[in-house]
Design an enzyme around this catalytic site. Structure first.
Site, PDB file in Angstrom:
ATOM      1  N   GLY A  66       0.870  -1.103   0.077  1.00  0.00           N
ATOM      2  CA  GLY A  66       0.033   0.047  -0.120  1.00  0.00           C
ATOM      3  C   GLY A  66       0.967   1.209  -0.064  1.00  0.00           C
ATOM      4  N   GLY A  68     -10.247  -4.245  -7.411  1.00  0.00           N
ATOM      5  CA  GLY A  68     -11.549  -4.764  -6.671  1.00  0.00           C
ATOM      6  C   GLY A  68     -12.699  -3.997  -6.902  1.00  0.00           C
ATOM      7  N   GLY A  93       1.505  23.357   3.803  1.00  0.00           N
ATOM      8  CA  GLY A  93       0.944  22.588   4.648  1.00  0.00           C
ATOM      9  C   GLY A  93       2.264  22.208   5.762  1.00  0.00           C
ATOM     10  CD  GLU A 100      -0.605  25.007   8.613  1.00  0.00           C
ATOM     11  OE1 GLU A 100      -0.360  23.813   8.072  1.00  0.00           O
ATOM     12  OE2 GLU A 100      -1.763  24.962   8.699  1.00  0.00           O
ATOM     13  CB  ILE A 110      -3.170  20.566   2.359  1.00  0.00           C
ATOM     14  CG1 ILE A 110      -3.777  19.986   1.178  1.00  0.00           C
ATOM     15  CG2 ILE A 110      -2.323  21.881   1.948  1.00  0.00           C
ATOM     16  CD1 ILE A 110      -4.977  20.602   0.435  1.00  0.00           C
ATOM     17  N   GLY A 111      -2.696  17.232   3.677  1.00  0.00           N
ATOM     18  CA  GLY A 111      -3.375  16.231   4.151  1.00  0.00           C
ATOM     19  C   GLY A 111      -3.858  15.005   3.355  1.00  0.00           C
ATOM     20  CB  ALA A 159       1.324   2.083   8.761  1.00  0.00           C
ATOM     21  CG  HIS A 207      23.226   5.529  33.861  1.00  0.00           C
ATOM     22  ND1 HIS A 207      23.165   6.899  33.730  1.00  0.00           N
ATOM     23  CD2 HIS A 207      24.715   5.378  34.367  1.00  0.00           C
ATOM     24  CE1 HIS A 207      23.954   7.629  33.773  1.00  0.00           C
ATOM     25  NE2 HIS A 207      25.124   6.698  34.028  1.00  0.00           N
TER      26      HIS A 207
HETATM   27  C1  LIG Z   1       4.829  10.377   2.688  1.00  0.00           C
HETATM   28  C2  LIG Z   1       3.927   9.605   3.534  1.00  0.00           C
HETATM   29  C3  LIG Z   1       4.659   9.056   5.050  1.00  0.00           C
HETATM   30  C4  LIG Z   1       3.766   8.506   5.868  1.00  0.00           C
HETATM   31  N1  LIG Z   1       4.588   8.054   6.954  1.00  0.00           N
HETATM   32  C5  LIG Z   1       3.858   7.399   7.933  1.00  0.00           C
HETATM   33  C6  LIG Z   1       4.546   6.922   9.262  1.00  0.00           C
HETATM   34  O1  LIG Z   1       5.972   7.197   9.384  1.00  0.00           O
HETATM   35  N2  LIG Z   1       4.005   6.357  10.106  1.00  0.00           N
HETATM   36  C7  LIG Z   1       2.648   5.859   9.888  1.00  0.00           C
HETATM   37  O2  LIG Z   1       2.067   5.244  10.689  1.00  0.00           O
HETATM   38  N3  LIG Z   1       1.944   6.161   8.819  1.00  0.00           N
HETATM   39  C8  LIG Z   1       2.790   6.906   7.794  1.00  0.00           C
HETATM   40  N4  LIG Z   1       1.931   7.203   6.764  1.00  0.00           N
HETATM   41  C9  LIG Z   1       0.515   6.905   6.618  1.00  0.00           C
HETATM   42  C10 LIG Z   1       0.345   5.490   6.144  1.00  0.00           C
HETATM   43  O3  LIG Z   1       1.004   5.335   4.887  1.00  0.00           O
HETATM   44  C11 LIG Z   1      -1.204   5.226   5.887  1.00  0.00           C
HETATM   45  O4  LIG Z   1      -1.621   5.437   7.186  1.00  0.00           O
HETATM   46  C12 LIG Z   1      -1.186   3.662   5.738  1.00  0.00           C
HETATM   47  O5  LIG Z   1      -0.693   3.398   4.671  1.00  0.00           O
HETATM   48  C13 LIG Z   1      -2.785   3.192   5.640  1.00  0.00           C
HETATM   49  O6  LIG Z   1      -2.930   2.079   5.374  1.00  0.00           O
HETATM   50  P1  LIG Z   1      -4.285   1.427   4.627  1.00  0.00           P
HETATM   51  O7  LIG Z   1      -4.100  -0.112   4.760  1.00  0.00           O
HETATM   52  O8  LIG Z   1      -5.483   1.946   5.270  1.00  0.00           O
HETATM   53  O9  LIG Z   1      -4.081   2.035   3.230  1.00  0.00           O
HETATM   54  P2  LIG Z   1      -2.913   2.093   2.018  1.00  0.00           P
HETATM   55  O10 LIG Z   1      -1.797   1.885   2.784  1.00  0.00           O
HETATM   56  O11 LIG Z   1      -3.472   3.483   1.322  1.00  0.00           O
HETATM   57  O12 LIG Z   1      -3.332   0.836   1.178  1.00  0.00           O
HETATM   58  C14 LIG Z   1      -4.336   0.628   0.290  1.00  0.00           C
HETATM   59  C15 LIG Z   1      -4.283  -0.178  -0.786  1.00  0.00           C
HETATM   60  O13 LIG Z   1      -5.622  -0.396  -1.657  1.00  0.00           O
HETATM   61  C16 LIG Z   1      -5.206  -0.567  -2.897  1.00  0.00           C
HETATM   62  N5  LIG Z   1      -6.600  -0.259  -3.536  1.00  0.00           N
HETATM   63  C17 LIG Z   1      -7.269   0.993  -3.469  1.00  0.00           C
HETATM   64  N6  LIG Z   1      -8.621   0.743  -4.299  1.00  0.00           N
HETATM   65  C18 LIG Z   1      -8.307  -0.477  -4.730  1.00  0.00           C
HETATM   66  C19 LIG Z   1      -9.396  -1.447  -5.383  1.00  0.00           C
HETATM   67  N7  LIG Z   1     -10.602  -0.920  -5.669  1.00  0.00           N
HETATM   68  N8  LIG Z   1      -9.018  -2.424  -5.646  1.00  0.00           N
HETATM   69  C20 LIG Z   1      -7.685  -3.115  -5.397  1.00  0.00           C
HETATM   70  N9  LIG Z   1      -6.890  -2.371  -4.647  1.00  0.00           N
HETATM   71  C21 LIG Z   1      -7.371  -1.006  -4.257  1.00  0.00           C
HETATM   72  C22 LIG Z   1      -4.101   0.885  -3.138  1.00  0.00           C
HETATM   73  O14 LIG Z   1      -3.640   0.545  -4.132  1.00  0.00           O
HETATM   74  C23 LIG Z   1      -3.439   0.434  -1.949  1.00  0.00           C
HETATM   75  O15 LIG Z   1      -2.297  -0.138  -2.195  1.00  0.00           O
HETATM   76  C24 LIG Z   1       2.499   8.090   5.601  1.00  0.00           C
HETATM   77  C25 LIG Z   1       1.857   8.515   4.467  1.00  0.00           C
HETATM   78  C26 LIG Z   1       2.632   8.996   3.659  1.00  0.00           C
HETATM   79  C27 LIG Z   1       1.885   9.498   2.209  1.00  0.00           C
END
Ligand SMILES: Cc1cc2nc3c(=O)[nH]c(=O)nc-3n(C[C@H](O)[C@H](O)[C@H](O)COP(=O)(O)OP(=O)(O)OC[C@H]3O[C@@H](n4cnc5c(N)ncnc54)[C@H](O)[C@@H]3O)c2cc1C
Length: 469
Positions: free
Chosen positions: A43, A118, A184, A207, A275-276, A324, A448
């Protein structure tokens, strides 16, 4: 052809939510498939999020240490030369190894990995369109939506991934910008800004709010902003970007003070829009099961159940911090509920981390939240200047702050800013999960010399007996 037995669970999305759900389902003996359209598992987190950003933060921090006064002060005289293509290559290689590792874990737990997009066709049916356009239908008792999130676009500032990039583009710039404008002051913008600042870019952060990192304890955020400013970051707080013009070699941004006043034009080689993030559910076929996301695009759930029977949702596409490890928590709880067990997530115990230098990490309530709730609390604080390990390593920026209930002494919130505090916050997550009192930490022996002694000294401070400051 013999009819296939339906799956117990089909998960759409193979990020930290989806792949951890697949692993847990496999462990519990459920017949499970994980569908992802990216072509690789992991992801956002593994491919364009947590992991590549941490690879660049690690490499750029070492570069800055070697190039700046830090190494020289330690008596190591070097003149480092940046090899940006190699820095990017090692990042990409690590990411590839990690995504392969996830594929292995799915196989090990007998979870099927189905490549393709999917779409929920009807209750109990997921249609998967493969890369070659072929469509297969998976029958299943349960569907778990784990489709994650995408960068929120900013009207008037079109991301072209050339001069105007989002976080994905900022992880693979072809050169070190001379100047970078970041829209942001959230975690992603400041982490990626740190990478390019350390490699030599002039970084200006614009910001909307009059503070950085909303959600972070205010005192901690102020200390953090001071530290970033010392590193050369420039901040334009209380400012809104109203337009962007991208040319071949740079971008012009129109910026206005939020409270009114003259608009001005800022120029930079590159602009990062950070910005999010917003939930991603495009093409998912939610309408086929009568699920309508709320106005922020989130799928509403009750203990991961959507309004459609047999359809569940987890991770970034539902309420809660877009992190994550939160997606992973959701995944385990959701699958355990599907398996008839008791699944539960305590969102107050999901920690947040900013992987800059100094790092920032926190769990539980901020002082502002406690004040707003009228809670009676005591605070204990300990600076890293008084921690011997931090001192000997010349890493004395920051502090540990422990907030505890004034009557029961239960730990309510912990805020860390300092060297590698990402590795230290877990201690307080465990303590709070066991509803520990601050005195439990204050009376627990810590090794320590370690930075973790600061965690104990701050806890002592709640009862006013900090010994080493
Ligand atoms: C630059 C950056 C840095 C980050 N750093 C951190 C960090 O240090 N620590 C942390 O905890 N979080 C971090 N995050 C956030 C973290 O990446 C997300 O919170 C996390 O990946 C969310 O997991 P998820 O499984 O919900 O979704 P995602 O990881 O977004 O996975 C969703 C997956 O679903 C797939 N998908 C979507 N729709 C479909 C479909 N219809 N059919 C099949 N596949 C599909 C997508 O291709 C994707 O691979 C960061 C994010 C970014 C952008």
């Amino acid at each position: 052809m013999a009819e296939q037995t339906p799956y117990d669970v089909v998960i759409i999305g193979g990020g930290p939510g989806g792949y951890n759900a697949a692993i847990r389902a496999g462990q519990l003996g459920l017949k499970v498939a994980c569908v992802d359209k990216r072509g690789v598992l992991g992801g956002t987190c593994l491919n364009v999020g947590c992991m590549p950003s941490k690879a660049l933060l690690h490499a750029s921090e070492l570069y800055a240490s070697a190039a700046g006064p830090e190494f020289a002060h330690l008596g190591i005289e070097v003149a480092p030369k940046l090899n940006l293509p190699q820095m990017m290559k090692q990042k990409d290689e690590s990411v590839a190894a990690l995504t392969k590792g996830v594929e292995f874990l799915l196989k090990k737990n007998k979870a099927d990995y189905v490549k393709g997009a999917g779409r929920i066709a009807e209750p109990g049916k997921v249609e998967v369109t493969g890369e070659n356009g072929a469509v297969t239908t998976l029958e299943t008792k349960n569907i778990v939506i784990a489709t994650g999130s995408e960068p929120t676009p900013l009207p008037g500032v079109t991301v072209d991934q050339k001069r105007i990039v989002d976080s994905t583009g900022a992880l693979s710039l072809p050169e070190v910008p001379k100047s970078m404008l970041i829209i942001g002051a959230g975690i992603i913008g400041l982490e990626l800004g740190s990478v390019w600042r350390r490699l030599g870019a002039e970084v200006t952060v614009i910001e909307f709010l009059d503070r950085i990192t909303p959600g972070m304890d205010e005192e901690t955020a102020k200390t953090f902003q001071r530290s970033l400013t010392k590193q050369g970051f420039k901040f334009r707080l209380g400012s809104k970007v109203t337009g962007a013009k991208a040319g071949k070699s740079g971008v012009e941004l129109t910026v206005e003070p939020v409270k009114g006043g003259e608009a001005e034009t800022l120029t930079g080689d590159y602009v990062l829009v950070a910005i999010g993030r917003r939930p991603y559910t495009e093409g998912l076929g939610l309408e086929s099961v009568g699920v309508t996301p709320d106005k922020r695009g989130m799928i509403e759930t009750d203990h991961f159940k959507t309004s459609a029977p047999g359809v569940w949702a987890i991770g970034d596409c539902i309420e809660g911090p877009m992190l994550a490890h939160k997606a992973e928590e959701d995944a385990v709880a959701c699958i355990e509920l599907i398996a008839g067990k008791a699944g539960h997530v305590v969102y107050n115990l999901v920690p947040s981390v900013v992987y800059t230098a100094p790092e920032v990490a926190w769990v539980g309530k901020t002082e502002e939240e406690l004040k707003a709730a009228g809670a009676q609390y005591k605070a204990g604080k300990f600076p890293f200047t008084a921690n011997s390990r931090a001192r000997i390593n010349h890493e004395t920026e920051g502090f540990v702050k422990v907030l505890a209930d004034a009557k029961t002494d239960a730990i309510l919130g912990v805020h860390l800013i300092g060297p590698q505090v990402s590795e230290m916050i877990g201690e307080y997550c465990v303590a709070m999960a066991f509803t520990a009192a601050s005195e439990d930490i204050a009376r627990t022996c810590h090794p320590h010399p370690t930075r973790s002694e600061a965690l104990r000294q701050a806890a002592m401070g709640v009862e006013g007996w900090t010994m080493q400051a």
